[in-house]
Design an enzyme around this catalytic site. Structure first.
Site, mmCIF file in Angstrom:
data_model
loop_
_atom_site.group_PDB
_atom_site.id
_atom_site.type_symbol
_atom_site.label_atom_id
_atom_site.label_comp_id
_atom_site.label_asym_id
_atom_site.label_seq_id
_atom_site.Cartn_x
_atom_site.Cartn_y
_atom_site.Cartn_z
ATOM 1 N N ASP A 1 8.107 15.356 10.902
ATOM 2 C CA ASP A 1 7.762 15.239 9.479
ATOM 3 C C ASP A 1 6.281 15.513 9.248
ATOM 4 O OD1 ASP A 1 8.223 14.855 6.798
ATOM 5 O OD2 ASP A 1 8.259 12.671 6.896
ATOM 6 N N GLY B 1 8.691 3.848 0.242
ATOM 7 C CA GLY B 1 9.587 4.984 0.344
ATOM 8 C C GLY B 1 10.953 4.576 -0.161
ATOM 9 N N ILE C 1 0.816 -1.219 0.000
ATOM 10 C CA ILE C 1 0.000 0.000 0.000
ATOM 11 C C ILE C 1 0.848 1.268 0.000
ATOM 12 C CG2 ILE C 1 -2.048 -1.050 1.037
ATOM 13 C CD1 ILE C 1 -1.131 -0.044 3.759
ATOM 14 N N GLY C 2 2.169 1.122 0.035
ATOM 15 C CA GLY C 2 3.027 2.305 -0.007
ATOM 16 C C GLY C 2 4.483 1.914 -0.052
ATOM 17 N N LYS D 1 5.172 -2.218 8.070
ATOM 18 C CA LYS D 1 6.190 -1.408 7.398
ATOM 19 C C LYS D 1 7.529 -2.124 7.489
ATOM 20 C CE LYS D 1 7.769 3.365 6.967
ATOM 21 N NZ LYS D 1 7.410 4.748 7.265
#
EC number: 2.7.11.34
Length: 313
Positions: free
Chosen positions: A172, A54, A51-52, A74
């Protein structure tokens, strides 16, 4: 950071997702100290889809087989991106983040090292984020109503106040890290670990991930502090109103961006669409000297007042 634990909390804590998995093997001096071996393992999860991603991480939607909860997993390439001390600091920081418990903060549930990766188990924010909402309004050529701005901003301030009260900086804050559920609840994500594995919050050598939210003290390498989070909140509030970052510019290099930030050179918000209180709060937060920025208690107080006022008009 004040208050950091010297080791990770033990698996018996009610905040932990998974049970203890047995004693730890002897530490390998070439690896991260294996303080997390009593937590989950990858075998405890059924990974569903990515789903993501980096620069050093990937995020998956997964189901914990121990309690059938849907979570976000993650996976961070921790051994490729940092030295041994940074890895240890990162693990300590996760221990601190697990102590946070707030309805507007994505919960850190567990973490463990496996296959030379740091695996972080998080509450799943299966919804859109604020950057998507801003893009939607921009595409529609419509401004976000001020009532809606305060509805979401007050929840974000509540999350940040909880973090700051526990001496945790976010580091962040940006629209892409502010998730919004289908019922309109804000969930602040990517807490505190930006300095370990986010290239987007530092002065990058290229314009990829240009740090539009970088505060003047970061430019001068004076270190991040709680007032740097306030700067980011001001930038985010501005972006919700203007639909773009205060320091955004076409064909702008990093040097000119830093100049604009140092001089607080940004276009004023339209007075005919947004209240003086909103514009005043933006200018107070986006202020060059961090000592003259308000603290999160004040920012949250203004946001609460404006949320109540705009909701009733």
């Amino acid at each position: 950071m004040a208050g950091q634990p010297s080791h990770m909390p033990h698996g018996g804590s009610p905040n932990h997702l998974c049970h203890a998995l047995g004693p730890a093997p002897p530490p390998d001096p070439q690896r991260l100290p294996n303080t997390l071996s009593f937590r989950c393992s990858l075998a405890d999860f059924q990974i569903e889809k990515k789903i993501g991603r980096g620069q050093f991480s990937e995020v998956y939607k997964a189901t914990c087989l121990l309690d059938r909860k849907t979570v976000a997993l993650k996976k961070v390439q921790i051994f490729e991106m940092m030295d041994a001390k940074a890895r240890q600091d990162c693990v300590k920081e996760i221990g601190l983040l697990k102590q946070l418990n707030h309805p507007n903060i994505i919960k850190y549930l567990d973490s463990f090292i496996e296959d030379n990766e740091l695996n972080i188990v998080l509450e799943l924010a299966d919804a859109g984020d604020l950057s998507q909402m801003i893009k939607y309004f921009k595409k529609q050529k419509r401004l976000i109503p001020e009532r809606t701005v305060w509805k979401y901003f007050v929840q974000l301030c509540s999350a940040v106040e909880h973090m700051h009260s526990r001496r945790v900086m976010h580091r962040d804050i940006k629209p892409a890290n502010v998730f919004i559920t289908a019922t309109g609840i804000v969930k602040l994500g990517d807490l505190g670990l930006g300095r370990f594995f986010s290239s987007e919050t530092t002065a990058a050598h290229s314009l990829v991930g240009t740090p539009y939210y970088m505060s003047p003290e970061r430019i001068h390498e004076n270190g991040y502090n709680f007032k740097s989070d306030i700067w980011s909140l001001g930038c985010l509030l501005y972006e919700m109103a203007a639909l773009q970052s205060p320091f955004y510019g076409d064909k702008m290099n990093l040097f000119s961006l830093c100049q604009k930030i140092e001089q607080c050179d940004y276009p004023p918000l339209p007075g005919e669409h947004y209240s003086e209180k909103l514009r005043e709060l933006v200018s107070m937060c986006i202020y060059p000297d961090p000592d003259h920025r308000p603290d999160i208690v004040y920012v949250h107080q203004v946001a609460r007042q404006m949320h109540v006022w705009t909701s009733s008009t």
